[in-house]
Design an enzyme around this catalytic site. Structure first.
Site, PDB file in Angstrom:
ATOM      1  N   SER A 105      34.402  42.556  41.783  1.00  0.00           N
ATOM      2  CA  SER A 105      33.561  43.731  41.543  1.00  0.00           C
ATOM      3  C   SER A 105      34.138  44.596  40.432  1.00  0.00           C
ATOM      4  O   SER A 105      33.399  45.286  39.722  1.00  0.00           O
ATOM      5  CB  SER A 105      33.445  44.574  42.814  1.00  0.00           C
ATOM      6  OG  SER A 105      32.664  43.931  43.780  1.00  0.00           O
ATOM      7  N   ASP A 126      45.811  33.176  28.466  1.00  0.00           N
ATOM      8  CA  ASP A 126      45.724  32.049  29.381  1.00  0.00           C
ATOM      9  C   ASP A 126      46.479  32.358  30.676  1.00  0.00           C
ATOM     10  O   ASP A 126      47.652  32.733  30.650  1.00  0.00           O
ATOM     11  CB  ASP A 126      46.313  30.810  28.702  1.00  0.00           C
ATOM     12  CG  ASP A 126      45.950  29.522  29.409  1.00  0.00           C
ATOM     13  OD1 ASP A 126      45.174  29.585  30.389  1.00  0.00           O
ATOM     14  OD2 ASP A 126      46.428  28.458  28.988  1.00  0.00           O
ATOM     15  N   ILE A 127      45.817  32.205  31.803  1.00  0.00           N
ATOM     16  CA  ILE A 127      46.426  32.463  33.116  1.00  0.00           C
ATOM     17  C   ILE A 127      46.868  31.120  33.700  1.00  0.00           C
ATOM     18  O   ILE A 127      46.036  30.212  33.861  1.00  0.00           O
ATOM     19  CB  ILE A 127      45.436  33.160  34.064  1.00  0.00           C
ATOM     20  CG1 ILE A 127      44.855  34.401  33.387  1.00  0.00           C
ATOM     21  CG2 ILE A 127      46.122  33.517  35.377  1.00  0.00           C
ATOM     22  CD1 ILE A 127      45.872  35.438  32.974  1.00  0.00           C
ATOM     23  N   ASP A 130      40.376  26.811  33.637  1.00  0.00           N
ATOM     24  CA  ASP A 130      40.495  26.322  35.007  1.00  0.00           C
ATOM     25  C   ASP A 130      39.455  27.021  35.876  1.00  0.00           C
ATOM     26  O   ASP A 130      38.954  28.101  35.535  1.00  0.00           O
ATOM     27  CB  ASP A 130      41.898  26.558  35.553  1.00  0.00           C
ATOM     28  CG  ASP A 130      42.338  28.017  35.473  1.00  0.00           C
ATOM     29  OD1 ASP A 130      41.762  28.855  36.192  1.00  0.00           O
ATOM     30  OD2 ASP A 130      43.235  28.334  34.672  1.00  0.00           O
ATOM     31  N   ASP A 151      32.459  50.631  39.927  1.00  0.00           N
ATOM     32  CA  ASP A 151      31.809  50.143  38.709  1.00  0.00           C
ATOM     33  C   ASP A 151      31.676  51.245  37.658  1.00  0.00           C
ATOM     34  O   ASP A 151      31.961  51.036  36.471  1.00  0.00           O
ATOM     35  CB  ASP A 151      30.419  49.596  39.039  1.00  0.00           C
ATOM     36  CG  ASP A 151      30.456  48.339  39.891  1.00  0.00           C
ATOM     37  OD1 ASP A 151      31.537  47.743  40.015  1.00  0.00           O
ATOM     38  OD2 ASP A 151      29.403  47.959  40.433  1.00  0.00           O
ATOM     39  N   GLU A 179      31.399  50.273  45.909  1.00  0.00           N
ATOM     40  CA  GLU A 179      30.986  49.437  44.774  1.00  0.00           C
ATOM     41  C   GLU A 179      30.554  50.279  43.581  1.00  0.00           C
ATOM     42  O   GLU A 179      31.045  50.103  42.460  1.00  0.00           O
ATOM     43  CB  GLU A 179      29.843  48.499  45.194  1.00  0.00           C
ATOM     44  CG  GLU A 179      29.354  47.584  44.090  1.00  0.00           C
ATOM     45  CD  GLU A 179      30.379  46.522  43.739  1.00  0.00           C
ATOM     46  OE1 GLU A 179      31.000  46.654  42.649  1.00  0.00           O
ATOM     47  OE2 GLU A 179      30.573  45.595  44.535  1.00  0.00           O
ATOM     48  N   GLY A 238      45.009  26.292  29.799  1.00  0.00           N
ATOM     49  CA  GLY A 238      43.636  26.055  29.378  1.00  0.00           C
ATOM     50  C   GLY A 238      42.644  26.579  30.401  1.00  0.00           C
ATOM     51  O   GLY A 238      42.985  27.331  31.331  1.00  0.00           O
TER      52      GLY A 238
END
Length: 639
Positions: A556, A597-598, A618, A312, A308, A616
């Protein structure tokens, strides 16, 4: 001195009052079920000492959304006029009536005034009591609970507690009671604890719905844009989101990454990563701010302890570049650890600098009674960075509504002070940690049918970040999809928080155009906070971990990547003499075209395909992924 005089006055007042008029006890908080894995094994010993803490009602919390919108909505004439810590403290400081009422109740029940302490900020009334005294005060029973997989034991009360009717309106919550993330004393009373392992704390391997996953080591690094469908590198992120920016206001700007001990980065891993992807940063380290004894531990290693932090920091540092310092908020010591509230104690100066106050919570006790950090708890000791990213979370159902509401209000206060708070949305789609879902009544378990949202992703005062992917065989210039490799983007609807005004139009449009086909018993369709807000790539990251490159997956990654991009927006605004962006949600929901937009993919879980990514907003990828040039332009147009 002021507080000393106040305590004396209170003691005299209590003495003069005598016994208060009796009022019946009413249920104040209830837990319908235990967090998964916990079972009661015996009654708590009556002489065990509990650090009873009573969180007082804070005035003006009912108006906190409108107050936050006043400084963060693009149409507000006060946009960017963030508050000082002193103004935050004054606005939300509990009333004298609340303080007096709780003192009167405690003394009338036999708790001497000498044992009662008011926190300097006036937010908490503290009294160390025995289990027997607490059971009598709260009309409940305390039990010792054991966790099936770890053997850790924890003291909590049984499913609910009560307060006198005239007291309950002055109290938000009491700890320790129902909250399994709350740390309190007890090892000297026969409770079992693993060494270096606190009770239900972020930072423990496998904790919570956000935990990076790996498919193993990489034999050959593919550092070309045509390979971004197989391996994500910093150059892939720059290409995906058109993120080209050279910071110019680095002395004014700040970005923070939060880690919880024993999670720790490995310095040599940073150099290994920088050697391959950002050679000018070899030898560079984050600015370490240790909170409550937080240290970069090097005793234990492994992907579950280093993955992690390595992820990061490698990506946030590489993306903001060498000239922009990155602050590491390493939270909690190696013995006791810490929780989100310990971080908030350190960041929220309104509790610790105004009139010398603090905000003691029992999420971590310092000095550590178990032999760790011997200093006082950090409280208001850390100036918050303008953008703060956290890749840890709970299942919302792990916590009570009162506990989450109090913590969520703290994020709103940071927003009032101009801080952008990002949290990963979760890695299990519509399910919670390890795929747990909900039975009727909020009981968690495997095979349950109902969707299980994460927290703080459901808090309306943070920005929740979901995950996308470059599809197998696709080009980096092709549209991304919702992440469906190894992890699924966390998303859905809160069971605790109502929908905020800034989100209503987008969410209602989704529900009207693409109504979910699931029974409304499976998800909260009553007008609740929906998440995530935005998303970024969360699949196939090349990360150096313990001397090897590995492929890593998870929200993450999505959160620190988004934080790096937003930090660049702050840099540009600060360079022009403008204020930082602060709480971004009201602005980004009003922008048109600032996000990619995905429209493909789902976030499966709980035996379903979950929700679908559609045109849009979601509940899989939110508004979409950042288009940096357009996003920057929108924010630069604001005052």
């Amino acid at each position: 001195m002021l507080l000393t005089r106040l305590s004396i006055v209170l003691a005299l007042t209590i003495s003069a009052w005598g016994s208060p008029s009796l009022s019946p006890h009413v249920r104040h908080e209830t837990r319908r079920s235990l967090p998964h894995g916990w079972v009661p094994i015996r009654r708590a010993p009556s002489d065990t000492v509990l650090p009873l803490r009573i969180g007082l009602v804070q005035p003006n919390l009912a108006d906190i959304e409108s107050l936050l919108l006043d400084v963060s909505h693009p149409e507000s004439p006060n946009y960017g006029n963030h508050w000082s810590p002193a103004k935050v403290a004054q606005t939300f400081r509990p009333s004298k009536e609340s303080i007096d009422t709780v003192y009167e109740w405690l003394t009338s029940e036999g708790i001497s005034a000498s044992r009662i302490k008011l926190s300097n900020a006036g937010s908490w009334v503290e009294a160390n009591t025995t289990v027997a005294e607490a059971e009598d005060l709260l009309r409940t029973e305390y039990h010792v609970y054991s966790h099936a997989s770890s053997g850790v034991e924890h003291i909590a009360c049984n499913m609910g507690y009560h307060l006198p009717e005239h007291v309950t309106k002055h109290v938000e919550l009491v700890t320790p009671t129902l909250h399994f993330d709350v740390k309190h004393r007890g090892s000297e009373n026969g409770l079992k604890r693993r060494s270096n392992s606190p009770v239900a704390k972020p930072g423990q391997p496998g904790f919570g719905p956000v935990s990076p996953k790996t498919t193993g080591s990489i034999k050959t690094i593919l550092n070309e844009l045509e390979n971004c469908n197989e391996q994500i590198t910093p150059d892939c992120i720059r290409a995906l989101y058109k993120f080209v920016y050279v910071p110019v206001a680095t002395k004014k700007n700040s970005i923070g990454i939060v880690e919880y001990t024993p999670q720790a980065y490995v310095p040599s891993d940073l150099d290994m990563f920088f050697t391959n992807f950002s050679s000018s940063q070899v030898g560079q380290r984050p600015t370490l701010v240790g909170i409550d004894g937080g240290v970069v531990q090097a005793i234990e290693e492994g992907f579950d302890l280093n993955g992690e932090s390595d992820l990061d920091l490698q990506y946030s540092m590489a993306l903001v570049g060498k000239s922009q310092p990155v602050t590491l908020y390493q939270t909690g010591d190696e013995i006791e650890g810490a929780s989100f509230n310990n971080l908030l104690d350190a960041l929220d100066g309104s509790f610790c600098t105004f009139e010398g106050g603090d905000d003691p919570t029992e999420d971590g006790i310092y000095p550590d009674p178990f032999g760790g950090f011997e200093g006082a708890a950090d409280c208001g000791t850390v100036k918050p960075a303008f953008v703060i990213s956290t890749s840890y979370s709970y299942n919302e159902a792990d916590l009570t509504p009162s506990y989450t509401a109090r913590q969520c209000a703290e994020y709103a206060k940071l927003g009032l002070m101009g801080v952008t708070i990002l949290y990963s949305s979760g890695d299990n789609g519509v399910a919670g940690n390890s795929g747990e879902c909900l039975f009727t009544g909020q009981e968690q378990g495997f095979g349950a049918p109902n969707f299980n949202p994460t927290f703080p992703a459901t808090c309306p005062f943070i920005t929740s970040v979901g995950a996308t992917q470059v599809n197998p065989g696709a080009k980096v210039t092709d549209p991304e999809s919702a992440c469906e490799q190894v992890i699924f983007s966390g998303g859905g609807f809160s069971n605790y928080f109502a929908i905020p005004s800034y989100q209503k139009e987008a969410v209602n449009s989704f529900l009207t155009k693409f109504p979910p086909s699931y029974p409304k018993t499976m998800w909260n369709s009553t007008g609740s906070r929906a998440f995530p807000d935005i998303s970024a790539n969360g699949a196939n990251y090349v990360v150096a971990v313990d001397g090897e490159f590995e492929l890593v997956f998870g929200t993450s990654a999505s959160s620190p990547v988004s934080a790096s991009i937003l930090s660049a927006v702050n840099d540009a605004r600060l360079a022009l003499g403008k204020k930082p962006i602060g709480f971004i949600n009201p602005a980004i929901y009003s922008f048109k075209g600032a996000f990619n937009d995905i429209k493909n993919g789902t976030n499966e879980g709980c035996g379903t395909q979950g929700f679908s990514a559609v045109e849009g907003w979601d509940p899989v990828t939110g508004l979409g992924t950042p288009n940096f040039p357009l996003l920057l332009a929108e924010f630069l147009l604001l005052p």
